[in-house]
Motif scaffolding. Structure first.
Motif, PDB file in Angstrom:
ATOM      1  N   ASN A  71      25.044  -4.255 -11.185  1.00  0.00           N
ATOM      2  CA  ASN A  71      26.219  -4.468 -12.038  1.00  0.00           C
ATOM      3  C   ASN A  71      26.227  -5.845 -12.679  1.00  0.00           C
ATOM      4  N   ALA A  72      25.734  -6.847 -11.947  1.00  0.00           N
ATOM      5  CA  ALA A  72      25.724  -8.216 -12.474  1.00  0.00           C
ATOM      6  C   ALA A  72      24.544  -8.481 -13.401  1.00  0.00           C
ATOM      7  N   GLY A  73      23.654  -7.501 -13.569  1.00  0.00           N
ATOM      8  CA  GLY A  73      22.480  -7.672 -14.416  1.00  0.00           C
ATOM      9  C   GLY A  73      21.224  -7.210 -13.709  1.00  0.00           C
ATOM     10  N   ALA A  74      20.219  -6.868 -14.483  1.00  0.00           N
ATOM     11  CA  ALA A  74      18.980  -6.336 -13.921  1.00  0.00           C
ATOM     12  C   ALA A  74      18.188  -7.417 -13.191  1.00  0.00           C
ATOM     13  N   VAL A  75      17.446  -6.993 -12.187  1.00  0.00           N
ATOM     14  CA  VAL A  75      16.561  -7.874 -11.428  1.00  0.00           C
ATOM     15  C   VAL A  75      15.172  -7.253 -11.431  1.00  0.00           C
ATOM     16  N   GLY A  76      14.188  -8.013 -11.883  1.00  0.00           N
ATOM     17  CA  GLY A  76      12.805  -7.552 -11.897  1.00  0.00           C
ATOM     18  C   GLY A  76      12.001  -8.242 -10.815  1.00  0.00           C
ATOM     19  N   GLN A  77      10.992  -7.543 -10.304  1.00  0.00           N
ATOM     20  CA  GLN A  77      10.192  -8.074  -9.201  1.00  0.00           C
ATOM     21  C   GLN A  77       8.743  -7.656  -9.366  1.00  0.00           C
ATOM     22  N   ILE A  78       7.840  -8.594  -9.097  1.00  0.00           N
ATOM     23  CA  ILE A  78       6.410  -8.309  -9.076  1.00  0.00           C
ATOM     24  C   ILE A  78       5.857  -8.778  -7.742  1.00  0.00           C
ATOM     25  N   ALA A  79       4.987  -7.969  -7.138  1.00  0.00           N
ATOM     26  CA  ALA A  79       4.426  -8.297  -5.833  1.00  0.00           C
ATOM     27  C   ALA A  79       2.931  -7.998  -5.822  1.00  0.00           C
ATOM     28  N   ALA A  80       2.200  -8.770  -5.030  1.00  0.00           N
ATOM     29  CA  ALA A  80       0.766  -8.561  -4.835  1.00  0.00           C
ATOM     30  C   ALA A  80       0.481  -8.539  -3.338  1.00  0.00           C
ATOM     31  N   HIS A  81      -0.289  -7.527  -2.903  1.00  0.00           N
ATOM     32  CA  HIS A  81      -0.670  -7.366  -1.499  1.00  0.00           C
ATOM     33  C   HIS A  81      -2.196  -7.331  -1.432  1.00  0.00           C
ATOM     34  N   ALA A  82      -2.810  -8.346  -0.855  1.00  0.00           N
ATOM     35  CA  ALA A  82      -4.254  -8.339  -0.609  1.00  0.00           C
ATOM     36  C   ALA A  82      -4.469  -7.854   0.823  1.00  0.00           C
ATOM     37  N   TYR A  83      -5.242  -6.776   1.004  1.00  0.00           N
ATOM     38  CA  TYR A  83      -5.310  -6.163   2.326  1.00  0.00           C
ATOM     39  C   TYR A  83      -6.733  -5.824   2.744  1.00  0.00           C
ATOM     40  N   MET A  84      -6.861  -5.541   4.029  1.00  0.00           N
ATOM     41  CA  MET A  84      -8.123  -5.066   4.593  1.00  0.00           C
ATOM     42  C   MET A  84      -7.827  -3.940   5.571  1.00  0.00           C
ATOM     43  N   MET A  85      -8.788  -3.028   5.744  1.00  0.00           N
ATOM     44  CA  MET A  85      -8.683  -1.905   6.669  1.00  0.00           C
ATOM     45  C   MET A  85      -9.890  -1.950   7.601  1.00  0.00           C
ATOM     46  N   PRO A  86      -9.826  -2.769   8.672  1.00  0.00           N
ATOM     47  CA  PRO A  86     -11.002  -2.969   9.521  1.00  0.00           C
ATOM     48  C   PRO A  86     -11.402  -1.755  10.334  1.00  0.00           C
ATOM     49  N   THR A  87     -10.434  -0.876  10.618  1.00  0.00           N
ATOM     50  CA  THR A  87     -10.726   0.311  11.404  1.00  0.00           C
ATOM     51  C   THR A  87      -9.735   1.407  11.027  1.00  0.00           C
ATOM     52  N   GLU A  88     -10.052   2.620  11.366  1.00  0.00           N
ATOM     53  CA  GLU A  88      -9.183   3.743  11.029  1.00  0.00           C
ATOM     54  C   GLU A  88      -7.815   3.585  11.691  1.00  0.00           C
ATOM     55  N   GLY A  89      -6.768   3.819  10.921  1.00  0.00           N
ATOM     56  CA  GLY A  89      -5.416   3.744  11.450  1.00  0.00           C
ATOM     57  C   GLY A  89      -4.808   2.370  11.451  1.00  0.00           C
ATOM     58  N   GLN A  90      -5.477   1.370  10.850  1.00  0.00           N
ATOM     59  CA  GLN A  90      -4.953   0.012  10.797  1.00  0.00           C
ATOM     60  C   GLN A  90      -5.164  -0.583   9.407  1.00  0.00           C
ATOM     61  N   LYS A  91      -4.141  -1.276   8.921  1.00  0.00           N
ATOM     62  CA  LYS A  91      -4.193  -1.883   7.599  1.00  0.00           C
ATOM     63  C   LYS A  91      -3.410  -3.185   7.651  1.00  0.00           C
TER      64      LYS A  91
END
Length: 247
Positions: A71-91
């Motif tokens: 209501n008070a005005g729009a809010v924009g957001q940008i995000a970056a996630h650098a990730y690794m998946m060393p083994t199955e089921g984990q991130k």
């Protein structure tokens, strides 16, 4: 000239067609998937686009563009996630977020760490936390975010979440809480889905209940249940303040 928020709204509108083409035609570029959510956040419209790119077989980069029309005005957001998946089921990931409010001087940013873990065959745990700064006023804050997802049938899952935010400033000294419960559906062998979420938050003695619902569109990976095939959630620790018009 377009403001940052209006520019993001244009990107949100164009992203599904452009990235879907890239996922189909140019997998060698590393584009792995795109998830777009659109709907209503209480009485405010919102959109979120999440792009996943594979850098190596076990490393990747997720980029988010979000827009909420409070209501008070729009809010924009940008995000970056650098990730690794060393083994199955984990991130595991490191993230950075930058937000900007339209029609008023208000910006904020956060950095932190996060993880997604498969703790049972049908249950995934998400954990994250970070520190942030909001201007003007140089308000600093810290927050923790946790979520639990449970598959309940073909295409259906239930999500539970809790966010704790500590603000220690002269103008506001409080620990805000936000509890969430939602349901999400992904149509089998189709790019669309739907979701609904209820939130209860308490901030400086003031409590409120809000709702979010909408449609989701998935191209490539990103709409699955296991950590390897789902996006990180970008927490919104200042959401209760924006909803109350305090930021």
């Amino acid at each position: 000239m377009l403001t940052f928020v209006r520019a993001m709204s244009v990107v949100l509108a164009m992203a599904p067609q452009l990235v879907a083409t890239s996922v189909r035609a140019q997998p060698d570029l590393g584009v792995a998937g795109l998830v777009v959510d659109v709907g209503l956040d209480d009485d405010a419209g919102f959109g979120l686009a999440q792009l996943d790119t594979a850098v190596t077989p076990v490393h990747g980069l997720q980029l988010d563009l979000g827009l909420i029309d409070y209501n008070a005005g729009a809010v924009g957001q940008i995000a970056a996630h650098a990730y690794m998946m060393p083994t199955e089921g984990q991130k595991y990931g490191l993230f950075a977020v930058l937000g900007d409010a339209d029609e008023r001087s208000r910006t904020y940013g956060t950095i932190g760490i996060e993880g997604l873990f498969s703790i049972m065959p049908n249950t995934t745990l998400g954990l994250g936390g970070g520190i942030g700064l909001a201007d003007p006023g140089s308000w600093d804050f810290i927050y923790l975010d946790a979520g639990l997802s449970h598959a309940i049938g073909p295409g259906f899952r239930i999500d539970y979440g809790l966010t704790l935010t500590e603000i220690d400033e002269e103008a506001m000294d409080t620990i805000g809480t936000e509890a969430r419960i939602g349901i999400r559906y992904a149509a089998p062998k189709a790019p669309w889905g739907a979701f609904a979420e209820a939130r209860y938050d308490e901030l400086d003695g003031d409590d409120d209940t809000t709702f979010r619902a909408g449609l989701s569109f998935t191209f490539g990976r990103g709409g699955g249940f296991d950590p390897e095939d789902r996006m990180f959630r970008t927490a919104d620790p200042l959401g209760p303040l924006f909803r109350r018009g305090q930021l």
